[in-house]
Design a protein around this motif. Structure first.
Motif, short mmCIF file in Angstrom:
data_model
loop_
_atom_site.label_atom_id
_atom_site.label_comp_id
_atom_site.label_asym_id
_atom_site.label_seq_id
_atom_site.Cartn_x
_atom_site.Cartn_y
_atom_site.Cartn_z
N SER A 119 45.53 19.48 7.38
CA SER A 119 46.28 18.82 7.89
C SER A 119 47.53 19.71 7.56
CB SER A 119 46.40 17.78 7.00
OG SER A 119 46.12 17.35 5.87
N LYS A 120 46.80 20.42 6.42
CA LYS A 120 49.06 20.88 5.61
C LYS A 120 48.57 22.65 7.10
CE LYS A 120 49.45 19.52 1.01
NZ LYS A 120 48.40 19.48 -0.62
N LEU A 121 47.45 23.09 6.93
CA LEU A 121 47.02 24.66 7.44
C LEU A 121 46.35 24.30 9.15
CD1 LEU A 121 45.27 26.31 4.39
CD2 LEU A 121 47.90 27.00 5.03
N SER A 122 46.59 25.35 9.73
CA SER A 122 45.92 25.84 11.06
C SER A 122 44.99 26.57 10.35
CB SER A 122 47.42 26.25 12.35
OG SER A 122 47.32 27.29 11.64
N LYS A 123 43.80 26.88 11.07
CA LYS A 123 42.87 27.51 11.22
C LYS A 123 43.14 28.65 11.95
CE LYS A 123 38.72 25.94 9.26
NZ LYS A 123 37.24 25.47 9.26
N GLU A 124 44.80 28.63 12.44
CA GLU A 124 44.33 29.94 13.62
C GLU A 124 44.58 31.76 12.05
OE1 GLU A 124 47.77 31.52 15.88
OE2 GLU A 124 48.16 29.62 15.69
N ASN A 125 44.72 32.10 12.88
CA ASN A 125 43.94 33.99 11.83
C ASN A 125 45.48 34.08 12.50
OD1 ASN A 125 43.24 36.16 10.97
ND2 ASN A 125 42.37 36.77 12.76
N PRO A 126 46.09 34.59 11.37
CA PRO A 126 47.50 34.90 11.50
C PRO A 126 47.62 36.76 11.45
CG PRO A 126 47.04 34.42 9.06
CD PRO A 126 45.12 34.08 9.78
N PHE A 127 45.82 37.08 10.99
CA PHE A 127 46.40 39.16 10.68
C PHE A 127 46.09 39.38 12.18
CE2 PHE A 127 44.05 37.60 6.42
CZ PHE A 127 45.36 38.28 5.59
N LYS A 128 46.28 40.24 12.63
CA LYS A 128 46.39 40.85 13.92
C LYS A 128 46.15 42.48 13.64
CE LYS A 128 48.54 37.20 15.07
NZ LYS A 128 47.14 36.15 15.39
N VAL A 129 45.57 43.29 14.80
CA VAL A 129 45.08 44.67 14.77
C VAL A 129 45.81 44.83 15.47
CG1 VAL A 129 43.01 44.33 13.94
CG2 VAL A 129 43.06 44.39 16.67
N PRO A 130 45.76 46.55 15.80
CA PRO A 130 47.10 47.67 16.77
C PRO A 130 45.88 47.24 18.25
CG PRO A 130 46.16 48.60 14.75
CD PRO A 130 45.82 47.17 14.89
N GLU A 131 46.65 47.28 19.50
CA GLU A 131 45.83 47.06 20.69
C GLU A 131 44.34 47.74 20.87
OE1 GLU A 131 47.73 46.99 24.99
OE2 GLU A 131 49.03 47.40 23.69
N ASN A 132 43.55 48.24 21.44
CA ASN A 132 42.53 48.76 21.39
C ASN A 132 41.58 48.79 20.70
OD1 ASN A 132 43.05 48.55 24.23
ND2 ASN A 132 44.64 50.26 24.26
N TYR A 133 41.86 48.27 19.30
CA TYR A 133 41.93 48.84 17.72
C TYR A 133 40.02 49.13 18.01
CZ TYR A 133 39.74 48.75 13.07
OH TYR A 133 39.35 49.33 12.21
N PHE A 134 38.90 48.11 18.66
CA PHE A 134 38.11 47.87 18.23
C PHE A 134 37.32 48.75 19.66
CE2 PHE A 134 39.18 44.02 15.99
CZ PHE A 134 38.25 44.00 15.18
N ASP A 135 38.28 48.45 20.71
CA ASP A 135 37.27 50.42 21.18
C ASP A 135 37.44 51.18 20.87
OD1 ASP A 135 36.66 48.44 23.15
OD2 ASP A 135 39.22 48.20 24.05
N GLU A 136 38.75 52.14 20.25
CA GLU A 136 38.54 52.95 19.64
C GLU A 136 37.71 53.12 18.42
OE1 GLU A 136 42.92 53.27 18.95
OE2 GLU A 136 43.57 53.64 20.55
N LEU A 137 37.71 52.26 17.43
CA LEU A 137 36.84 52.26 15.74
C LEU A 137 35.21 52.71 16.90
CD1 LEU A 137 36.13 51.29 13.21
CD2 LEU A 137 35.49 48.78 14.30
N GLU A 138 34.99 52.15 17.47
CA GLU A 138 33.27 52.64 18.14
C GLU A 138 33.28 54.09 18.29
OE1 GLU A 138 30.82 50.98 21.09
OE2 GLU A 138 32.10 48.79 20.17
N HIS A 139 34.44 54.71 19.01
CA HIS A 139 34.07 55.89 19.35
C HIS A 139 34.38 57.38 17.61
CE1 HIS A 139 34.13 55.56 23.77
NE2 HIS A 139 35.46 55.13 23.25
N ARG A 140 35.19 56.71 16.73
CA ARG A 140 35.55 57.21 15.92
C ARG A 140 34.33 56.97 14.56
NH1 ARG A 140 39.82 54.79 12.83
NH2 ARG A 140 40.31 53.38 14.13
N VAL A 141 33.54 55.30 15.04
CA VAL A 141 32.41 55.80 13.69
C VAL A 141 31.86 56.21 14.82
CG1 VAL A 141 30.90 54.25 13.10
CG2 VAL A 141 32.90 53.73 12.90
N LEU A 142 31.17 56.49 16.10
CA LEU A 142 30.17 56.94 16.36
C LEU A 142 30.46 58.67 16.16
CD1 LEU A 142 29.11 55.22 19.68
CD2 LEU A 142 27.99 54.82 17.67
N ASN A 143 31.95 59.16 16.37
CA ASN A 143 32.03 60.98 15.80
C ASN A 143 31.86 60.99 14.78
OD1 ASN A 143 33.27 61.25 17.96
ND2 ASN A 143 35.32 61.53 17.80
#
Lengths: 180, 167
Positions: free
Chosen positions: B35-59
């Motif tokens: 009741s005191k807290l919302s479960k909304e995630n306060p952390f954010k990521v840069p735009e397109n981060y997850f798409d770029e991450l795939e390329h970087r890991v695969l590289n």
């Protein structure tokens, strides 16, 4: 054969490993990112740990014995990588782990990738006061709604001990928020 | 109706001691926190981060393995320095090793000479003769270097001692 079994079989085959790894990366990148991010707090650190985690997964896939689910195995690697990262960072900065964690929370106040309000910042401070294992249990249960059975597999702890750990964590956090 | 028992028949199941008392407080604490807290995630990521991450890991995994970047080591500046230093070290150690070998050979010759001079080697002229080959015996060039007078002088002194055979 389940979808996961097929994926594991491909990952273990030299011919199909790369295609299967791409699929694995696509499936779990976000889940693992948020797990790591809640531990290290900062985006850049989370990015480093996540990349190292996936590279370790790729390099050590032949050591996966299939005794647990693949995501549990990856969560364990991610958790260990994050803990190792935090310890190394604290050592590099000549700080204790607690001091390093305090600094990370303080940095959240000016972090462009943190949009939490005052109470959410306080919640992070409260989580930081918990022992490492309770932090993990609380984050995974409260935010990610991971089941105790999954938690038990990931953290290699009995369901009973995890339930007790979670309730102690909730009690401590409630007390911290009430006091502050 | 007795509310504590309701209609439930107990088929042998039991609960841990004080389970229901603990459960109540645990649920109340969790509800209070939520009741005191919302479960909304306060952390954010840069735009397109997850798409770029795939390329970087695969590289860093599959792509690099398939198409390794080839860089000639001869074009590498650091390689030239290292090669230069390695060549110098090689020359230095070769000279050092050569000196050691010469020195050990000199030591051996000196030891042999000393051994003979001290009379530990008892060889007669016949023993020396046995060591000479036919070619060495046929070589008389050293005689031409001797003055005739010196030769006669030597023979006049030594003729009684050396056994000469004439066939």
């Amino acid at each position: 054969m389940s979808q996961e079994d097929t994926l594991i079989k491909k990952l273990l085959s030299e011919k199909e490993k790369d295609v299967a790894f791409k699929e694995l990366l696509h499936l779990y990148k976000e889940r693992l990112y948020w797990h790591i991010r809640k531990m290290v707090l900062n985006h850049d650190d989370a990015d480093d740990v996540l990349q190292n985690t996936f590279i370790k997964v790729y390099q050590n896939i032949q050591n996966f014995k299939g005794e647990s689910k693949i995501y549990s195995w990856m969560y364990r690697i991610a958790t260990n990588e994050a803990i190792t990262f935090l310890k190394a960072k604290a050592k590099r900065n000549n700080n204790s782990l607690e001091k390093e964690k305090d600094l990370a929370i303080k940095n959240l106040e000016t972090d462009v990738y943190f949009e939490g309000d005052e109470i959410q910042l306080k919640l992070q401070k409260a989580i930081a006061t918990l022992p490492e294992k309770q932090q993990l249990v609380f984050n995974m249960k409260y935010f990610d709604e991971t089941t105790y059975e999954e938690l038990s597999e990931i953290l290699e702890t009995s369901v009973g001990a995890l339930k007790s750990s979670y309730h102690i964590a909730v009690k401590k956090i409630t007390a911290y928020l009430t006091e502050n | 109706m007795n509310n504590n028992k309701l209609h439930i028949k107990q088929p042998g199941f039991k609960t841990p001691k004080n389970y229901f008392e603990k459960l109540e407080s645990q649920i109340m604490e969790e509800v209070s926190l939520k009741s005191k807290l919302s479960k909304e995630n306060p952390f954010k990521v840069p735009e397109n981060y997850f798409d770029e991450l795939e390329h970087r890991v695969l590289n860093q995994t599959s792509d690099n393995k398939k198409q390794p970047k080839v860089v000639s080591i001869y074009r590498n500046k650091m390689f030239r320095y290292v090669a230069g230093i390695a060549a110098l070290l090689l020359v230095f150690f070769s000279i050092f090793k050569l000196q050691q070998t010469v020195s050990s050979e000199t030591n051996t010759i000196t030891q042999i000479e000393s051994y003979i001079e001290n009379g530990f080697l008892d060889l007669s002229y016949l023993d020396y003769e046995a060591l000479l080959t036919d070619e060495m015996l046929e070589d008389t060039s050293f005689i031409s270097n001797l003055e005739q007078e010196e030769l006669f002088e030597y023979l006049s002194y030594e003729i009684d001692e050396i056994h000469l055979t004439t066939d």
